[in-house]
Design a protein around this motif. Structure first.
Motif, mmCIF file in Angstrom:
data_model
loop_
_atom_site.group_PDB
_atom_site.id
_atom_site.type_symbol
_atom_site.label_atom_id
_atom_site.label_comp_id
_atom_site.label_asym_id
_atom_site.label_seq_id
_atom_site.Cartn_x
_atom_site.Cartn_y
_atom_site.Cartn_z
ATOM 1 N N VAL A 109 0.695 -1.282 -0.021
ATOM 2 C CA VAL A 109 0.111 -0.120 0.133
ATOM 3 C C VAL A 109 0.753 1.388 0.071
ATOM 4 N N LEU A 110 2.002 1.039 0.511
ATOM 5 C CA LEU A 110 2.895 2.387 0.450
ATOM 6 C C LEU A 110 4.318 1.708 0.130
ATOM 7 N N GLN A 111 5.036 2.143 -0.881
ATOM 8 C CA GLN A 111 6.470 1.925 -0.962
ATOM 9 C C GLN A 111 7.357 1.912 0.292
ATOM 10 N N ILE A 112 8.309 1.308 0.466
ATOM 11 C CA ILE A 112 8.925 1.582 1.706
ATOM 12 C C ILE A 112 9.719 2.895 1.785
ATOM 13 N N ARG A 113 10.393 3.133 0.700
ATOM 14 C CA ARG A 113 11.177 4.432 0.556
ATOM 15 C C ARG A 113 10.414 5.572 0.932
ATOM 16 N N ALA A 114 9.030 5.452 0.447
ATOM 17 C CA ALA A 114 8.195 6.733 0.619
ATOM 18 C C ALA A 114 8.010 6.878 2.142
ATOM 19 N N VAL A 115 7.885 6.071 2.955
ATOM 20 C CA VAL A 115 7.632 5.946 4.323
ATOM 21 C C VAL A 115 9.202 6.487 4.845
ATOM 22 N N GLU A 116 10.133 5.989 4.297
ATOM 23 C CA GLU A 116 11.431 6.453 4.818
ATOM 24 C C GLU A 116 11.506 8.023 4.709
ATOM 25 N N PHE A 117 11.162 8.416 3.626
ATOM 26 C CA PHE A 117 11.215 9.793 3.379
ATOM 27 C C PHE A 117 10.493 10.682 4.220
ATOM 28 N N ALA A 118 9.213 10.041 4.346
ATOM 29 C CA ALA A 118 8.139 10.763 5.301
ATOM 30 C C ALA A 118 8.605 10.838 6.775
ATOM 31 N N GLY A 119 9.511 9.808 7.166
ATOM 32 C CA GLY A 119 10.010 9.850 8.333
ATOM 33 C C GLY A 119 11.003 10.990 8.693
ATOM 34 N N LYS A 120 11.922 10.746 7.591
ATOM 35 C CA LYS A 120 13.392 11.732 7.691
ATOM 36 C C LYS A 120 12.929 13.366 7.434
ATOM 37 N N TYR A 121 11.690 13.518 6.697
ATOM 38 C CA TYR A 121 11.441 14.841 6.505
ATOM 39 C C TYR A 121 10.234 15.259 7.117
ATOM 40 N N LYS A 122 9.740 14.330 8.111
ATOM 41 C CA LYS A 122 8.623 14.772 8.678
ATOM 42 C C LYS A 122 7.275 15.298 7.757
ATOM 43 N N VAL A 123 7.131 14.498 6.914
ATOM 44 C CA VAL A 123 5.871 14.738 6.048
ATOM 45 C C VAL A 123 4.741 14.226 6.519
ATOM 46 N N LYS A 124 3.783 14.835 6.550
ATOM 47 C CA LYS A 124 2.482 14.511 7.113
ATOM 48 C C LYS A 124 1.671 13.588 5.894
ATOM 49 N N LEU A 125 1.586 12.445 6.215
ATOM 50 C CA LEU A 125 1.273 11.441 5.335
ATOM 51 C C LEU A 125 -0.038 10.666 5.440
ATOM 52 N N ARG A 126 -1.070 10.708 4.581
ATOM 53 C CA ARG A 126 -2.169 9.764 4.726
ATOM 54 C C ARG A 126 -2.430 9.254 3.440
ATOM 55 N N VAL A 127 -3.003 8.043 3.690
ATOM 56 C CA VAL A 127 -3.532 6.992 2.725
ATOM 57 C C VAL A 127 -5.014 7.205 2.610
ATOM 58 N N LEU A 128 -5.579 7.258 1.563
ATOM 59 C CA LEU A 128 -6.988 7.492 1.470
ATOM 60 C C LEU A 128 -7.678 6.752 -0.230
ATOM 61 N N SER A 129 -8.975 6.634 -0.205
ATOM 62 C CA SER A 129 -9.401 6.297 -1.395
ATOM 63 C C SER A 129 -9.730 7.339 -2.253
ATOM 64 N N SER A 130 -9.334 6.791 -3.710
ATOM 65 C CA SER A 130 -9.836 7.935 -4.786
ATOM 66 C C SER A 130 -10.985 7.598 -5.152
ATOM 67 N N PHE A 131 -11.720 6.582 -4.790
ATOM 68 C CA PHE A 131 -13.069 6.228 -5.233
ATOM 69 C C PHE A 131 -14.029 6.953 -4.371
ATOM 70 N N GLU A 132 -13.522 7.573 -3.108
ATOM 71 C CA GLU A 132 -14.682 7.861 -2.032
ATOM 72 C C GLU A 132 -14.452 9.266 -1.815
ATOM 73 N N GLU A 133 -15.468 10.022 -1.563
ATOM 74 C CA GLU A 133 -15.673 11.447 -1.292
ATOM 75 C C GLU A 133 -15.294 11.475 0.263
ATOM 76 N N ASP A 134 -14.588 12.394 0.778
ATOM 77 C CA ASP A 134 -14.433 12.826 2.192
ATOM 78 C C ASP A 134 -14.189 11.514 3.118
ATOM 79 N N CYS A 135 -13.468 10.545 2.403
ATOM 80 C CA CYS A 135 -13.083 9.682 3.616
ATOM 81 C C CYS A 135 -11.832 10.100 4.446
ATOM 82 N N GLU A 136 -11.736 9.474 5.639
ATOM 83 C CA GLU A 136 -10.827 10.131 6.449
ATOM 84 C C GLU A 136 -9.113 9.358 6.370
ATOM 85 N N GLY A 137 -9.305 8.126 5.827
ATOM 86 C CA GLY A 137 -8.208 7.308 5.574
ATOM 87 C C GLY A 137 -7.251 7.160 6.805
ATOM 88 N N THR A 138 -6.221 6.984 6.433
ATOM 89 C CA THR A 138 -5.283 6.299 7.531
ATOM 90 C C THR A 138 -4.220 7.415 7.591
#
Ligand code: ADP
Ligand code: ASP
Ligand code: MG
Length: 410
Positions: free
Chosen positions: A210-239
């Motif tokens: 669901v997420l490539q590991i290097r994406a998570v590594e980057f998010a950790g290193k640069y403190k990027v606020k990261l959220r996983v959501l559905s492209s097929f639903e409106e207003d879902c809160e995701g993770t």
């Protein structure tokens, strides 16, 4: 006003209708006054199609040329998305990785991002454009096109978000968040409202695509606020991927189960039990740029031992060849045997730090199903086992149940 990076995966852009859906969401965010950078994958199935084409030309495609071929998938979608945005009345501009100048190393097919030149994008954003960037690709120091490994568009998204100091990076996909395990395998899997960064890192590295590991590594290193959501639903809160354990709403001991069908096991039999052997076996493997995952060396009996490790299934043949031709004779090993029908199942959770008995519960549950454990590896927050591939689904289902992942934590 916020600066938001939205990454859309292959299924979210798989046809013009779905691309128009992406356009609608981008327009909605734009209307709220936000600046938007869209990162897109190739249409679903396209990267596989391009790889298959390459293999028709060369059994083992030349890595540089393979990247030239597979990077084209994303070039198509950035153009189409930009056209859709224009049609909706927005100012839009597409960028390939090279046009941005996403500089990578030269490890074709699995390159790492070294730097991103964000100047042009920043200027265009300031001038009201929606920017559409090709995921998965970059350019090396000498101008060669490179790609970032399967699932690499996630990494492009997070890396762009880091470079632009974006307020949030939203990963839109075909599920509405990160689940306790792959919901395609276990329908009882539950969406997690939050997952800690550390857990997500383990889940991704242990096979949750669901997420490539290097994406998570980057998010950790640069403190990027990261959220996983559905492209097929409106207003879902995701993770939401969180950085603080204390904020964790769901206090389960185990947060999720990851699995990986791509594991292949290799054993070098009858290796002399003396210093330097691990290096002599794994040195040539690493020189060939083959990543090694789990490693086990047994205790020696009568001066000899067995040495086992796992590699990605794609690199199994290459690793076996190196060991048989360069290593076995050189170190005086008895034989080299391999099994590329193995799989890895892992339980992950920060709660493991404060609870004992997780490993024994896991091993007992597998034993009760008659599943043989071939290798084990642990860290502070995960336990992984290698098993026969044919028991993978059973193992994941059983563990999901025994660790109560199908129920909301109390
Ligand atoms: P995209 O093309 O949008 O990047 P991917 O196919 O790469 O999408 O990733 C999404 C898929 O990841 C889901 O369809 C799901 O089958 C799989 N997946 C694996 N593990 C998990 C998990 N723990 N939670 C959610 N999805 C998961
Ligand atoms: N298109 C690439 C792939 O299929 C990159 C991605 O989708 O993230 O792996
Ligand atoms: Mg993906």
């Amino acid at each position: 006003m916020a600066l938001i990076v939205q990454k859309y995966g292959g299924t979210s852009v798989s046809n013009p209708e779905r691309i128009k859906n992406v356009v609608r969401r981008v327009a909605k965010f734009k209307a709220l006054g936000h600046q938007i950078v869209v990162v897109v994958s190739a249409m679903s199935g396209e990267t596989n199609r391009l790889i298959a084409l390459a293999k028709e030309m060369q059994a083992y495609p030349d890595p540089r040329e393979l990247d030239t071929v597979v990077s084209t998938g994303e070039q198509v979608t950035i153009g189409l998305v930009s056209m859709g945005l224009m049609q909706a009345g927005l100012k839009a501009k597409s960028y390939t990785g090279a046009q941005v100048r996403i500089l990578t190393d030269s490890a074709f097919t699995k390159a790492r991002i070294l730097s991103i030149d964000e100047q042009n994008i920043s200027n265009d954003l300031a001038n009201g454009y929606v920017i559409v960037v090709a995921g998965f690709q970059g350019i090396d120091q000498t101008g060669n096109i490179t790609t970032l490994g399967r699932g690499g568009s996630d990494t492009t998204g997070v890396a762009i978000a880091a470079a632009l100091h974006a307020d949030e990076c939203q990963i839109y996909t075909d599920v509405d968040g990160v689940y306790t395990t792959d919901p395609r395998l276990v329908p009882e899997a539950r969406r997690l409202k939050t997952i800690t960064f550390e857990e997500m890192l383990e889940m991704a590295s242990l096979g949750s695509k669901v997420l490539q590991i290097r994406a998570v590594e980057f998010a950790g290193k640069y403190k990027v606020k990261l959220r996983v959501l559905s492209s097929f639903e409106e207003d879902c809160e995701g993770t939401l991927i969180t950085f603080e354990e204390n904020n964790k709403m769901e206090q389960a001991i185990i947060s999720g189960i990851a699995f990986n069908r791509d594991e292949a096991k290799i054993t070098v039999r009858g290796v002399p039990d003396k210093p330097g052997i691990a290096y002599q076996i794994l040195g040539p493997i690493s020189e060939a740029n083959v990543d090694v995952d789990m490693i086990i060396q047994n205790l020696g009996v009568d001066g000899s031992t067995d040495f086992s490790f796992t590699v990605h299934r794609n690199e199994f043949d290459k690793a076996m060849e190196i060991l048989k031709n360069k290593v076995q004779g050189h170190i005086g090993a008895l034989s080299v045997v391999g099994d590329n029908k193995t799989a890895k199942v892992s339980v992950v959770g920060v709660g493991m730090r404060s609870h004992v008995g997780i490993a024994s519960k896991m091993f007992r549950s597998l034993a009760e199903e008659g599943i043989n454990i071939q290798m084990i590896s642990t860290s502070e927050i995960k336990i992984s086992v290698v098993i026969d591939e044919k028991y993978l689904e059973l193992a994941v289902r059983v563990l999901h149940k025994v660790f109560d992942l199908d129920q909301e934590p109390a």
